[in-house]
Enzyme design. Structure first.
Site, PDB file in Angstrom:
ATOM      1  N   LYS A  42       0.851  -1.204   0.000  1.00 31.07           N
ATOM      2  CA  LYS A  42       0.000   0.000   0.000  1.00 31.07           C
ATOM      3  C   LYS A  42       0.882   1.249   0.000  1.00 31.07           C
ATOM      4  CE  LYS A  42      -0.199  -0.542   4.991  1.00 31.07           C
ATOM      5  NZ  LYS A  42      -0.972  -1.109   6.106  1.00 31.07           N
ATOM      6  N   ARG A 139     -10.902  -0.863  13.883  1.00 26.82           N
ATOM      7  CA  ARG A 139     -10.626  -0.013  12.732  1.00 26.82           C
ATOM      8  C   ARG A 139     -11.446  -0.534  11.557  1.00 26.82           C
ATOM      9  NH1 ARG A 139      -4.415   0.621  10.766  1.00 26.82           N
ATOM     10  NH2 ARG A 139      -4.969  -1.371   9.830  1.00 26.82           N
ATOM     11  N   TYR A 266      15.949  29.878   9.681  1.00 24.16           N
ATOM     12  CA  TYR A 266      14.730  30.608  10.031  1.00 24.16           C
ATOM     13  C   TYR A 266      14.473  30.552  11.534  1.00 24.16           C
ATOM     14  CZ  TYR A 266      13.257  30.766   5.109  1.00 24.16           C
ATOM     15  OH  TYR A 266      13.166  31.001   3.771  1.00 24.16           O
ATOM     16  N   MET A 314      12.588  24.662   3.385  1.00 24.86           N
ATOM     17  CA  MET A 314      11.919  23.950   2.295  1.00 24.86           C
ATOM     18  C   MET A 314      12.919  23.130   1.465  1.00 24.86           C
ATOM     19  SD  MET A 314       9.562  25.414  -0.802  1.00 24.86           S
ATOM     20  CE  MET A 314       8.404  26.256   0.263  1.00 24.86           C
TER      21      MET A 314
HETATM   22  C1  LIG Z   1      -0.142  -2.044   6.777  1.00 20.02           C
HETATM   23  C2  LIG Z   1      -0.679  -3.350   7.148  1.00 20.02           C
HETATM   24  C3  LIG Z   1       0.157  -4.473   7.286  1.00 20.02           C
HETATM   25  C4  LIG Z   1       1.667  -4.386   7.219  1.00 20.02           C
HETATM   26  O1  LIG Z   1       2.147  -3.785   8.390  1.00 20.02           O
HETATM   27  P1  LIG Z   1       3.717  -3.713   8.707  1.00 20.02           P
HETATM   28  O2  LIG Z   1       3.753  -3.284  10.120  1.00 20.02           O
HETATM   29  O3  LIG Z   1       4.272  -2.676   7.778  1.00 20.02           O
HETATM   30  O4  LIG Z   1       4.290  -5.036   8.454  1.00 20.02           O
HETATM   31  C5  LIG Z   1      -0.432  -5.715   7.484  1.00 20.02           C
HETATM   32  N1  LIG Z   1      -1.776  -5.841   7.606  1.00 20.02           N
HETATM   33  C6  LIG Z   1      -2.615  -4.786   7.520  1.00 20.02           C
HETATM   34  C7  LIG Z   1      -4.075  -4.997   7.660  1.00 20.02           C
HETATM   35  C8  LIG Z   1      -2.100  -3.505   7.303  1.00 20.02           C
HETATM   36  O5  LIG Z   1      -2.938  -2.457   7.231  1.00 20.02           O
END
Ligand SMILES: *Cc1c(COP(=O)(O)O)cnc(C)c1O
Length: 371
Positions: A42, A139, A266, A314
């Site tokens: 992702k 979640r 800055y 920046m």
């Molecule tokens: C992002 C995610 C993972 C991977 O998590 P890591 O800690 O990066 O290994 C696995 N399962 C779900 C449902 C996730 O959202």
């Protein structure tokens, strides 16, 4: 018209070592006691580039199962790995069902409504699906009530072709958190009702929790890229050979001498207490090097760890290079901000950003180099 010709060595660089990602993935499998591993890609493969990372994993590491967050990521991914199994974590919604068929993408169904929607979706090419059970992170996934209902509803279950059941750990970065065992036990109880379906619980942290967390399929993300998900203090290095696959390096644009009492950047938030040598480096928050590193970031130049001083601008940061032999550095010198010496764990510890945020925060402005 002349062909556009850009000079080299101007931009800061982000080097991504695909060989290391492949090795790390294979080490994830070892760490998981030869449990199969899917790859979590992702957010553009954690910022490392899904177009390069996914085909490398598929063709060179033998990874055949991928997870992404949303359907657009999945459709992009489909172009890079036409043969792979792809799951979308964010679920299935009525407006988008046809896309799952057209691109052969499997939804992770997160509530009873989605389950009923998918069950009633009549299409001879309907892909298989995953069902996500929430065991405490609150979640995504079926609530305990929905879980009980679904388990008992054989009619509904028969209308689905489930290839995977999963849950997700809330505290896998902390081996001492009692929630891990509770989630594991609750998930194990659920798996007993789906004896022939692949079961998946562990992310990177879950892999490191031990064999009773591995089930049939692990879903590592961070470990593949070379991060260590465990919270500090880490008592021991990861047993497997997990190496950083990322390297961010900038260049010194200018070096100046400051007298005691002069300030940098800055807001003049840092003042030299004695004469100092300060190098200005071509990386800033527009590259994703955030102001969380103000006066606390670390850089590695010429075998020496040196501090970031003042605010991140920046396009620039200032580094105190007084401790480095002046004959050894000059403008144009390489400055590591993340990689072998400044690891994600170190950058995370000094900045209070999570390793995940640092990785996914890298911006387009870097010149990208894939090894
Ligand atoms: C992002 C995610 C993972 C991977 O998590 P890591 O800690 O990066 O290994 C696995 N399962 C779900 C449902 C996730 O959202």
């Amino acid at each position: 018209m002349h062909e556009i010709d850009f000079p080299s060595d101007v931009q800061a660089t982000l080097t991504i070592d695909l060989g290391r990602i492949i090795n790390n993935y294979q080490n994830c499998i070892k760490l998981a006691g030869d449990t199969k591993c899917a790859a979590m890609v992702k957010a553009d493969a954690y910022g490392m580039g899904i177009a390069q990372v996914a085909p490398a994993l598929f063709h060179q590491a033998g990874c055949k199962i991928f997870f992404v967050a949303n359907l657009v990521e999945a459709i992009k991914l489909r172009q890079y790995v036409p043969e792979a199994v792809i799951y979308v974590l964010n679920g299935a919604f009525s407006e988008h069902l046809d896309y799952f068929v057209r691109y052969n993408i499997r939804p992770v169904l997160n509530d009873l409504k989605q389950i009923e929607l998918w069950a009633k979706f009549e299409n001879s090419d309907r892909p298989q699906c995953a069902v996500h059970f929430d065991t405490g992170i609150n979640r995504l996934g079926l609530s305990p009530k929905e879980t009980t209902f679904f388990i008992g509803n054989t009619d509904l279950r028969r209308q689905l072709d489930i290839s995977l059941i999963m849950s997700h750990l809330a505290c896998s970065d902390d081996p001492n958190n009692p929630m891990n065992k509770q989630q594991r036990d609750d998930f194990r109880a659920i798996t007993h009702h789906f004896p022939n379906v692949t079961a998946s619980l562990a992310n990177s942290g879950g892999i490191l929790l031990g064999s009773d967390y591995h089930f049939d399929l692990a879903r590592p993300g961070l470990l593949m890229f070379g991060g260590d998900p465990r919270i500090a203090p880490r008592l021991s290095p990861i047993a497997g050979n997990i190496r950083p696959a990322y390297h961010i390096s900038g260049k010194i644009l200018q070096i100046r001498r400051l007298e005691g009492g002069q300030s940098v950047g800055y807001g003049a938030t840092w003042t030299a207490k004695s004469p100092r040598q300060i190098a200005t480096v071509n990386i800033g928050y527009a590259d994703g090097y955030l102001q969380m590193f103000n006066n606390c970031g670390l850089a590695y130049i010429h075998n020496t760890m040196v501090p970031i001083v003042g605010r991140v601008s920046m396009d620039m940061i200032a580094v105190d290079v007084t401790d480095i032999d002046p004959n050894k550095i000059s403008t144009g010198c390489d400055v590591e901000l993340l990689g072998e010496h400044i690891t994600l764990e170190m950058a995370s510890e000094v900045s209070n950003l999570s390793q995940y945020e640092i990785l996914t925060g890298v911006k387009e402005r870097y010149q990208r180099i894939y090894k």
